[in-house]
Scaffold this motif. Structure first.
Motif, PDB file in Angstrom:
ATOM      1  N   UNK A 283      -1.807 -61.534 -16.657  1.00  0.00           N
ATOM      2  CA  UNK A 283      -1.625 -62.949 -16.323  1.00  0.00           C
ATOM      3  C   UNK A 283      -0.170 -63.231 -15.996  1.00  0.00           C
ATOM      4  N   UNK A 284       0.062 -63.704 -14.785  1.00  0.00           N
ATOM      5  CA  UNK A 284       1.391 -64.078 -14.300  1.00  0.00           C
ATOM      6  C   UNK A 284       2.434 -62.991 -14.565  1.00  0.00           C
ATOM      7  N   UNK A 285       2.178 -61.755 -14.188  1.00  0.00           N
ATOM      8  CA  UNK A 285       3.204 -60.722 -14.398  1.00  0.00           C
ATOM      9  C   UNK A 285       4.417 -61.005 -13.531  1.00  0.00           C
ATOM     10  N   UNK A 286       5.588 -60.749 -14.084  1.00  0.00           N
ATOM     11  CA  UNK A 286       6.808 -60.903 -13.308  1.00  0.00           C
ATOM     12  C   UNK A 286       7.323 -62.311 -13.187  1.00  0.00           C
TER      13      UNK A 286
ATOM     14  N   UNK B  22      10.793 -62.362 -14.188  1.00  0.00           N
ATOM     15  CA  UNK B  22      11.663 -61.353 -13.586  1.00  0.00           C
ATOM     16  C   UNK B  22      12.329 -61.931 -12.346  1.00  0.00           C
ATOM     17  N   UNK B  23      13.527 -61.440 -12.032  1.00  0.00           N
ATOM     18  CA  UNK B  23      14.140 -61.872 -10.784  1.00  0.00           C
ATOM     19  C   UNK B  23      13.441 -61.175  -9.625  1.00  0.00           C
ATOM     20  N   UNK B  24      13.817 -61.540  -8.393  1.00  0.00           N
ATOM     21  CA  UNK B  24      13.074 -61.094  -7.216  1.00  0.00           C
ATOM     22  C   UNK B  24      12.969 -59.574  -7.141  1.00  0.00           C
ATOM     23  N   UNK B  25      14.083 -58.862  -7.332  1.00  0.00           N
ATOM     24  CA  UNK B  25      14.037 -57.404  -7.228  1.00  0.00           C
ATOM     25  C   UNK B  25      13.141 -56.813  -8.311  1.00  0.00           C
ATOM     26  N   UNK B  26      13.120 -57.441  -9.488  1.00  0.00           N
ATOM     27  CA  UNK B  26      12.238 -56.974 -10.549  1.00  0.00           C
ATOM     28  C   UNK B  26      10.775 -57.160 -10.187  1.00  0.00           C
ATOM     29  N   UNK B  27      10.476 -58.265  -9.501  1.00  0.00           N
ATOM     30  CA  UNK B  27       9.102 -58.508  -9.065  1.00  0.00           C
ATOM     31  C   UNK B  27       8.666 -57.481  -8.030  1.00  0.00           C
ATOM     32  N   UNK B  28       9.553 -57.145  -7.090  1.00  0.00           N
ATOM     33  CA  UNK B  28       9.204 -56.136  -6.088  1.00  0.00           C
ATOM     34  C   UNK B  28       9.039 -54.761  -6.749  1.00  0.00           C
ATOM     35  N   UNK B  29       9.893 -54.474  -7.761  1.00  0.00           N
ATOM     36  CA  UNK B  29       9.738 -53.214  -8.504  1.00  0.00           C
ATOM     37  C   UNK B  29       8.385 -53.178  -9.201  1.00  0.00           C
ATOM     38  N   UNK B  30       7.972 -54.321  -9.748  1.00  0.00           N
ATOM     39  CA  UNK B  30       6.698 -54.381 -10.458  1.00  0.00           C
ATOM     40  C   UNK B  30       5.538 -54.105  -9.501  1.00  0.00           C
ATOM     41  N   UNK B  31       5.604 -54.649  -8.286  1.00  0.00           N
ATOM     42  CA  UNK B  31       4.556 -54.372  -7.305  1.00  0.00           C
ATOM     43  C   UNK B  31       4.505 -52.883  -6.968  1.00  0.00           C
ATOM     44  N   UNK B  32       5.678 -52.244  -6.918  1.00  0.00           N
ATOM     45  CA  UNK B  32       5.699 -50.799  -6.666  1.00  0.00           C
ATOM     46  C   UNK B  32       5.106 -50.021  -7.849  1.00  0.00           C
TER      47      UNK B  32
ATOM     48  N   UNK C 240       5.050 -62.308  -5.391  1.00  0.00           N
ATOM     49  CA  UNK C 240       4.093 -61.393  -6.015  1.00  0.00           C
ATOM     50  C   UNK C 240       2.812 -61.246  -5.180  1.00  0.00           C
ATOM     51  N   UNK C 241       2.828 -61.795  -3.968  1.00  0.00           N
ATOM     52  CA  UNK C 241       1.728 -61.596  -3.028  1.00  0.00           C
ATOM     53  C   UNK C 241       2.164 -60.532  -2.034  1.00  0.00           C
ATOM     54  N   UNK C 242       1.456 -59.421  -2.014  1.00  0.00           N
ATOM     55  CA  UNK C 242       1.807 -58.308  -1.148  1.00  0.00           C
ATOM     56  C   UNK C 242       1.300 -58.587   0.264  1.00  0.00           C
ATOM     57  N   UNK C 243       2.232 -58.910   1.179  1.00  0.00           N
ATOM     58  CA  UNK C 243       1.842 -59.281   2.535  1.00  0.00           C
ATOM     59  C   UNK C 243       1.157 -58.146   3.282  1.00  0.00           C
ATOM     60  N   UNK C 244       1.417 -56.916   2.865  1.00  0.00           N
ATOM     61  CA  UNK C 244       0.832 -55.771   3.573  1.00  0.00           C
ATOM     62  C   UNK C 244      -0.641 -55.583   3.264  1.00  0.00           C
TER      63      UNK C 244
END
Length: 612
Positions: free
Chosen positions: A320-323, A326-336, A356-360
């Motif tokens: 639920x609501x991960x990240x 977290x700041x932006x770079x942390x959120x992108x790291x979490x998606x990775x 936190x929405x993966x556009x790809x």
């Protein structure tokens, strides 16, 4: 527990008769599925109901006194036996082999000496695909079945037994659930004794998390408390907590990539504290003083470690609501991190953050709406409600005004801002020279990259815009085309009475190359010279490799890396191209062959929108 390639997967589920969910309808899931919606829409209810199907903390179940829908309160008297959660799980090949080995019906045959041996009945060929159906109702445990199990030669009870042992565990991780504050172990022991050792789920989330820490450290709380009563016991306990600290550090580092952190479990008498030390700083800080985002990540890492027995596989993560902290770079790291974990786990998460929405991967998005105070799910990236659409529009770089403007125009999605700039420049010169340029009715909408173009396409179709996409004729462009095709976007548009076009740059422009990107509208020499000026080098035409690709950018980049140790920065090259653009005022100023290719491209685009 069986782990195949990717393991068993949750393929779809449905929730009914639970709080504000009367009937969610079947919700299909991917390896990673994002649930986007406003607060109070029912995202938490959805996850909590699903979690109880096979929770990693035993005992979690449905309580009709609290969970039955309040607007059907009269029906509560008949709640027992009413289904709450149904789900299908797709088995891997290894799972299928294990299931048949365990549950196949065997015939008993008597031999001459009276001995009885088991022989397999007629052994059918194993199915290539198979799903287990699981369901849970008020007042009952989770049940399992396989369609036509007996016809497949499977014992129904053994199928259920196998499923009970092998179904992936659900791990529910909610926010604000681990303060990291000090804990009195003797008091925690008392609270656990009070609710009963088989009822860990009745403890607070904070207490459950501490017990997980102790489990990971292979520390028995009774033994640990007892050791604290003597000097020798406290000495032995120091060795236990050092081993535990090292293990927790190791497991956390597998999921936290931003910096190295060391954990130290410190115990003084009955008091337990957890310290976190950044390696770069070298000073321990009590965990409760670290950021909420960091503490969420700690809880996530340790709960996942616990549920997967340290293997990080064969779990279904409900986050639920991960990240959110977290700041932006942390959120992108979490998606990775999610991408890596999804190879062996299924991940479902809620979010209201555009980042936190993966556009790809638009096929991963499920919109959660509230309709008449009940949850409803949309498969796709479009909703009639403002809150979830604000998230999607923000992820696409749209404001409400821009979204409205685009909806009144013919929209052509292009792979990036560079594409739009080049096309607009060439169109202007062609029109001034009485040639065909891009129609004024077509608006170019840049996606960030080709990999994100399908997200833009899904949004445009969902909004019922008169739209299309122009993709490079290269590997990435073809992959985007395939994804759009797999999402049935064109078919959806056609079914609604409007059209979505997919144009490939090479075919549309008539350029006779295997691979074609936007810079291939110009002669190879033009792009190569722009690169030379941008980097102060002298790559010659004969230096370019013949490596199977006809993309000038890839061929130039190969030389740039091998001879000069530099990556190709297209923005840097674009600045040199813009200097050239400033000197172009008429058709004769364009590099040789550019006008013909560009005009054919614009004719194809206009024709696709029926603007000729």
């Amino acid at each position: 527990m069986v782990h195949g390639e990717g393991g068993m997967r949750l393929s779809k589920f449905k929730i009914t008769n639970y709080r504000n969910i009367l009937d969610s309808g079947w919700i299909t899931t991917t390896n990673i599925t994002a649930f986007v919606g406003q607060n109070e829409a029912g995202k938490s209810n959805l996850f909590e109901a699903l979690y109880c199907l096979n929770p990693y903390v035993n005992g979690a179940t449905y309580d009709d006194a609290e969970d039955w829908p309040v607007d059907d309160w009269k029906g509560r008297k008949d709640a027992k036996g009413k289904r709450v959660c149904e789900a299908y799980f797709a088995l891997s090949e290894e799972d299928i082999m294990s299931l048949f080995s365990f549950a196949r019906i065997r015939d008993e045959v008597s031999e001459g000496d009276g001995a009885v041996v088991d022989e397999e009945a007629d052994t059918p060929e194993l199915p290539h695909t198979l799903s287990i159906f699981a369901w849970k109702s008020y007042g009952f445990k989770t049940e399992f079945s396989i369609k036509d199990a007996h016809d497949l030669g499977l014992d129904v009870q053994k199928v259920s037994d196998w499923a009970q042992s092998n179904l992936p565990k659900f791990v529910l991780i909610q926010d604000y659930n681990f303060s990291g504050a000090q804990v009195e172990l003797d008091q925690l022991k008392s609270r656990w004794d009070k609710v009963g050792r088989d009822n860990r789920h009745l403890l607070s989330t904070e207490d459950q998390t501490i017990l997980i820490v102790l489990d990971l450290a292979q520390i028995d709380i009774d033994d640990f408390v007892e050791k604290g009563t003597t000097a020798d016991g406290r000495t032995i306990r120091q060795f236990d907590k050092r081993a535990a600290s090292a293990y927790l550090t190791q497991q956390f580092q597998r999921l936290w990539t931003q910096k190295k952190v060391k954990f130290d479990i410190d115990i003084d008498g009955p008091t337990l504290n957890i310290f976190a030390e950044d390696e770069a700083i070298g000073f321990p800080v009590r965990l409760y003083r670290r950021s909420t985002g960091f503490r969420w990540y700690v809880s996530f890492a340790w709960k996942f470690t616990h549920a997967s027995d340290g293997e990080f596989e064969n779990c279904i993560l409900l986050l639920e609501e991960p990240g959110v902290h977290l700041h932006y770079s942390g959120q992108r790291d979490l998606l990775r991190v999610f991408e890596g974990l999804s190879e062996n786990n299924t991940i479902l998460y809620t979010t209201h953050l555009a980042s936190m929405v993966d556009q790809a991967n638009p096929e991963r998005v499920r919109i959660v709406e509230s309709r008449d105070n009940h949850l409803a799910i949309n498969h796709g990236v479009v909703s009639t409600q403002a809150a979830p659409m604000a998230v999607i529009e923000a992820s696409l770089g749209l404001t409400s005004d821009l979204s409205g403007m685009l909806g009144n125009r013919k929209v052509l999605i292009v792979e990036g801002g560079t594409d739009a700039l080049i096309l607009n420049k060439l169109s202007g010169i062609l029109r001034d020279g009485s040639k065909t340029g891009l129609s004024d009715q077509v608006y170019l909408w840049p996606a960030a990259t080709s990999t994100k173009a399908p997200m833009y396409a899904a949004f445009a179709i969902g909004q019922r815009w008169d739209a299309g996409v122009l993709l490079d004729s290269d590997e990435a462009g073809l992959a985007a085309k395939k994804k759009i095709s797999e999402m049935n976007l064109k078919e959806l548009a056609a079914g609604e009475g409007y059209e979505f076009r997919v144009l490939m740059l090479g075919t549309a422009s008539g350029i006779k190359k295997t691979d074609v990107a936007i810079e291939d509208l110009f002669p190879d020499d033009f792009f190569r010279e722009c690169v030379n000026r941008a980097y102060g080098i002298a790559i010659r035409n004969e230096d370019l490799p013949i490596d199977g690709s006809t993309l000038i950018s890839k061929r130039v980049e190969t030389v740039l890396k091998e001879r000069h140790g530099k990556d190709l920065d297209k923005k840097r090259v674009l600045s040199e191209m813009l200097k050239e653009f400033d000197g172009w005022a008429k058709l004769s100023d364009l590099p040789k062959g550019t006008a013909a290719s560009a005009e054919k491209l614009f004719q194809a685009i206009n024709a696709a929108f029926m603007l000729n």
